[in-house]
Structure formats: structure tokens, C-alpha cells
Motif scaffolding. Structure first.
Motif, PDB file in Angstrom:
ATOM      1  N   ASP A  23      -8.244  -7.302  -4.934  1.00  0.00           N
ATOM      2  CA  ASP A  23      -6.997  -7.154  -4.179  1.00  0.00           C
ATOM      3  C   ASP A  23      -6.290  -8.492  -4.001  1.00  0.00           C
ATOM      4  OD1 ASP A  23      -7.126  -4.307  -3.736  1.00  0.00           O
ATOM      5  OD2 ASP A  23      -8.752  -4.717  -2.323  1.00  0.00           O
ATOM      6  N   ARG A  68      -8.535  -1.030   7.005  1.00  0.00           N
ATOM      7  CA  ARG A  68      -8.496  -1.268   5.561  1.00  0.00           C
ATOM      8  C   ARG A  68      -9.553  -2.305   5.198  1.00  0.00           C
ATOM      9  NH1 ARG A  68      -3.490  -0.681   7.659  1.00  0.00           N
ATOM     10  NH2 ARG A  68      -2.008   0.632   6.542  1.00  0.00           N
ATOM     11  N   GLU A 107       0.840  -1.201   0.000  1.00  0.00           N
ATOM     12  CA  GLU A 107       0.000   0.000   0.000  1.00  0.00           C
ATOM     13  C   GLU A 107       0.876   1.254   0.000  1.00  0.00           C
ATOM     14  OE1 GLU A 107      -3.516   2.212   2.562  1.00  0.00           O
ATOM     15  OE2 GLU A 107      -2.740   0.300   3.277  1.00  0.00           O
ATOM     16  N   ARG A 122      -4.559  -0.316  -3.132  1.00  0.00           N
ATOM     17  CA  ARG A 122      -5.310   0.865  -2.699  1.00  0.00           C
ATOM     18  C   ARG A 122      -6.611   0.418  -2.033  1.00  0.00           C
ATOM     19  NH1 ARG A 122      -2.999   1.911  -7.496  1.00  0.00           N
ATOM     20  NH2 ARG A 122      -1.538   3.658  -7.571  1.00  0.00           N
TER      21      ARG A 122
END
Length: 139
Positions: free
Chosen positions: A42, A36, A21, A27
Motif C-alpha cells: 500500500d 483499516r 479507498e 483496498r
């Protein structure tokens, strides 16, 4: 999913995920609490990052290449993004150059180890091609 689940699913440590990150490779969304929040995309991104890191690419180079990777299900027939292929070819050439340098260095060490007088082999003048190859590497 939270960072622990992403770590478990990808084999990357939470520390590595935070590093990705920081480098702009991931992101994640943020919850109001600041945690997060990661999605399925991801998971695929982390697998891609880990594959490219294992192939010897730096995180900076990976950041440049990630934009050229097609999303799952979006792969069209034909070649992948030309910029991605060019970047991978450059990195392959860089790694091949490093392999060549290491092979030369190993050969020189083999010669020194096999010499009757290793100290003399170390201090003997080297042929120009060897000396010239020791120029600083570009990164």
C-alpha cells in the motif's frame, strides 16, 4: 500499519487515503474493530497514485492504470505493460492539448492587454480557428 502511519510514510493525508479507498485505488484489509490495516504494498501504491495525480491524471484514469503497474521485484526486462504505456501516452496527449489551449488563451490575453483599446479588442470578431477551438473538452 494503520492509516496514520501510512499517511506519515507517504505524505498523503488520512483524508486523501480514505478518498483513494472510495475510488477503489486502495483496498486495505479491515481489522475486526473496523480499523483499516495497510501493508508495504500500500505504501508503494500510494506513492504511485500521488505520482500519477501530480502528472495530471484523474483518479478514474489512475484506477485503470494501476493494474498495469508491476509489483516491486516483479519488473521483467523489456517494456512495461502495453496497456499502461498506451494509457500514459493518451494522458500525455490530453495534457499537451490542454497546454496548447492555455497557450492560445494566454496569447489572446496578451494581445488584449497590449491593444490601444482593450475593450475593442475584446469585442472584435475572432478568426475561425480560435472560435472552433473553444468546443467543450472531453473528460
Amino acid at each position: 500499519m494503520r492509516i496514520g502511519e501510512l499517511a506519515q510514510r507517504t505524505g498523503a493525508s488520512p483524508r486523501a487515503l480514505r478518498y483513494y479507498e472510495q475510488q477503489g485505488l486502495l483496498r486495505p484489509a479491515r481489522r475486526p474493530s473496523g480499523y483499516r490495516e495497510y501493508g508495504e504494498a500500500d505504501v508503494r501504491t500510494v506513492h504511485g497514485i500521488r505520482t500519477l495525480l501530480a502528472a495530471g491524471l484523474s483518479s478514474a484514469v489512475i484506477g485503470e492504470m494501476l493494474s498495469g503497474l508491476p509489483l516491486p521485484g516483479e519488473r521483467r526486462p523489456g517494456p512495461t505493460c502495453p496497456e499502461l504505456l498506451a494509457g500514459l501516452a493518451r494522458e500525455r496527449a490530453r495534457i499537451s492539448g490542454e497546454i496548447h489551449e492555455l497557450t492560445m488563451a494566454r496569447g489572446l490575453l496578451d494581445d488584449i492587454l497590449a491593444a490601444a483599446a482593450p475593450g475593442e479588442a475584446i469585442t472584435a470578431p475572432r478568426p475561425e480557428p480560435f472560435s472552433a477551438r473553444r468546443a467543450p473538452r472531453r473528460r
